[in-house]
Design a protein around this motif. Sequence first.
Motif, short mmCIF file in Angstrom:
data_model
loop_
_atom_site.label_atom_id
_atom_site.label_comp_id
_atom_site.label_asym_id
_atom_site.label_seq_id
_atom_site.Cartn_x
_atom_site.Cartn_y
_atom_site.Cartn_z
N ALA A 170 0.83 -1.21 0.00
CA ALA A 170 0.00 0.00 0.00
C ALA A 170 0.86 1.26 0.00
O ALA A 170 0.55 2.24 -0.69
CB ALA A 170 -0.93 -0.01 1.21
N LEU A 171 1.97 1.23 0.75
CA LEU A 171 2.88 2.37 0.79
C LEU A 171 3.53 2.58 -0.57
O LEU A 171 3.67 3.73 -1.04
CB LEU A 171 3.94 2.16 1.86
CG LEU A 171 5.00 3.25 2.00
CD1 LEU A 171 4.37 4.60 2.38
CD2 LEU A 171 6.06 2.85 3.03
N ALA A 172 3.92 1.48 -1.24
CA ALA A 172 4.55 1.59 -2.56
C ALA A 172 3.60 2.22 -3.57
O ALA A 172 4.03 2.95 -4.47
CB ALA A 172 4.99 0.21 -3.04
N LYS A 173 2.32 1.94 -3.42
CA LYS A 173 1.32 2.52 -4.32
C LYS A 173 1.09 4.00 -4.01
O LYS A 173 0.99 4.83 -4.92
CB LYS A 173 0.01 1.75 -4.19
CG LYS A 173 -1.07 2.19 -5.16
CD LYS A 173 -2.30 1.30 -5.06
CE LYS A 173 -3.37 1.69 -6.07
NZ LYS A 173 -4.56 0.81 -5.99
N LYS A 174 1.04 4.32 -2.71
CA LYS A 174 0.76 5.69 -2.29
C LYS A 174 1.96 6.60 -2.47
O LYS A 174 1.83 7.75 -2.91
CB LYS A 174 0.34 5.67 -0.82
CG LYS A 174 0.09 7.03 -0.22
CD LYS A 174 -0.25 6.91 1.27
CE LYS A 174 -0.41 8.28 1.92
NZ LYS A 174 -0.68 8.15 3.39
N ASP A 175 3.15 6.09 -2.13
CA ASP A 175 4.37 6.90 -2.15
C ASP A 175 5.53 6.03 -2.64
O ASP A 175 6.31 5.51 -1.85
CB ASP A 175 4.66 7.44 -0.74
CG ASP A 175 5.86 8.36 -0.70
OD1 ASP A 175 6.45 8.64 -1.76
OD2 ASP A 175 6.23 8.79 0.42
N PRO A 176 5.65 5.80 -3.95
CA PRO A 176 6.65 4.88 -4.50
C PRO A 176 8.07 5.16 -4.04
O PRO A 176 8.86 4.23 -3.83
CB PRO A 176 6.51 5.07 -6.01
CG PRO A 176 5.12 5.57 -6.20
CD PRO A 176 4.83 6.41 -5.00
N GLY A 177 8.40 6.41 -3.83
CA GLY A 177 9.75 6.75 -3.42
C GLY A 177 10.09 6.30 -2.01
O GLY A 177 11.27 6.23 -1.65
N ALA A 178 9.07 6.01 -1.22
CA ALA A 178 9.31 5.61 0.18
C ALA A 178 9.77 4.18 0.30
O ALA A 178 10.35 3.80 1.32
CB ALA A 178 8.03 5.81 1.00
N VAL A 179 9.51 3.38 -0.72
CA VAL A 179 9.85 1.95 -0.64
C VAL A 179 11.11 1.68 -1.46
O VAL A 179 11.07 1.57 -2.69
CB VAL A 179 8.68 1.07 -1.13
CG1 VAL A 179 9.07 -0.40 -1.09
CG2 VAL A 179 7.45 1.32 -0.27
N THR A 180 12.24 1.59 -0.77
CA THR A 180 13.49 1.16 -1.39
C THR A 180 13.86 -0.19 -0.80
O THR A 180 13.69 -0.42 0.40
CB THR A 180 14.61 2.19 -1.15
OG1 THR A 180 14.80 2.38 0.26
CG2 THR A 180 14.27 3.52 -1.80
N LEU A 181 14.38 -1.07 -1.64
CA LEU A 181 14.67 -2.44 -1.23
C LEU A 181 16.13 -2.79 -1.43
O LEU A 181 16.72 -2.46 -2.46
CB LEU A 181 13.82 -3.44 -2.04
CG LEU A 181 12.30 -3.38 -1.92
CD1 LEU A 181 11.69 -4.43 -2.85
CD2 LEU A 181 11.87 -3.65 -0.49
N CYS A 182 16.70 -3.49 -0.45
CA CYS A 182 18.01 -4.12 -0.60
C CYS A 182 17.78 -5.63 -0.58
O CYS A 182 17.19 -6.15 0.38
CB CYS A 182 18.95 -3.74 0.54
SG CYS A 182 19.54 -2.04 0.45
N VAL A 183 18.22 -6.33 -1.62
CA VAL A 183 17.97 -7.76 -1.73
C VAL A 183 19.18 -8.47 -2.32
O VAL A 183 20.03 -7.85 -2.96
CB VAL A 183 16.74 -8.05 -2.62
CG1 VAL A 183 15.48 -7.42 -2.04
CG2 VAL A 183 16.96 -7.56 -4.05
N GLU A 184 19.26 -9.77 -2.10
CA GLU A 184 20.26 -10.59 -2.77
C GLU A 184 19.86 -10.76 -4.23
O GLU A 184 18.69 -10.69 -4.58
CB GLU A 184 20.33 -11.99 -2.14
CG GLU A 184 20.86 -12.03 -0.72
CD GLU A 184 20.79 -13.45 -0.19
OE1 GLU A 184 21.83 -13.98 0.19
OE2 GLU A 184 19.68 -14.01 -0.16
#
Length: 319
Positions: A170-184
């Motif tokens: 829901a946050l990614a939809k509302k504010d895409p810039g707020a969701v940053t991911l670090c993954v393998e």
Amino acid sequence: MRRTFPVLGGCLVVLAAGCGLTSGSPMVDDVKPGSIGRGLPLKGADLTVTSKEFTEQLILGAIMGIAFEAAGAHVLDRTGIQGSIGAREAVKSGDADGMYEYTGTAWITYQGNSEPIADPQEQWAAVRRADLGNGLTWLPKAPLNNTYALAMNRSGLRRYGTRTLSDVAALAKKDPGAVTLCVESEFANRADGLPGMEKAYGMSVPAGNITQMDTGIIYTQVAKGSCRYGEVFTTDGRIRSMNLAVMRDDRTFFPNYNAAPEINSRSLRKWPAIAEVLNPITERLDNTVAQELNAKVDVAGEDPHDVALDWMKAQGFVR
């Protein structure tokens, strides 16, 4: 994903000889029965324990071996096999007698299924049925479930208030810039990793917001806030030591990876007391215990065998 890496290097060509099992050393802990092993039901047994090479597996392998020692067995320690397949093949062939394995790894990687079973007990039962034909017997599973998750630091939690993966979507939809991911890199491309998670939750994270890096770096970057969310393993001790908040998988997308003893069936028929020795210990292993024990190694720098022995004594299993 560390539980499902293919066997590495030249391992495939030497499996028949017991991949990685050309060395080992006797366990010589001065332990006696506590709440397990009374009457020395494994006296006269020569048992070999094995494990994969990462911290949690080294601890679990030591726990199994110490339990066998306390019950009277002579134990050979052949823990720390690189990759997932080598240790399993050792148990399957009889080069080792037992190890702690993960239900999701067996179901998806070894038994070739594409869809996990949502109920943990049903997942374990299905794995057990399938492996009986392979000469392997699974004893009852632990609550310990070492699966994928996303985590964030406490300041991010206070600011955004996400508690579940649905909240993150829901946050990614509302504010895409707020969701940053670090993954393998593996998680970024696996069907049971990021692509599948985004599909299951209707989550869309811009490619520019996703950074691929090694596992250990992810934890420090999330703790610092350089990444809002990071891919973690739910039993990793760094979650606790860095005070990270884990997002609940409220749609139960990620497979269950409950740890359980995987025992060579011939060995179990010869020494059926293996089950009564291990079952009470397995029942006590949950994510909190695993995080604490893993942190002693990964954060405090203690030896995995010493950590296992201290825990076994503290729980009263051995003395």
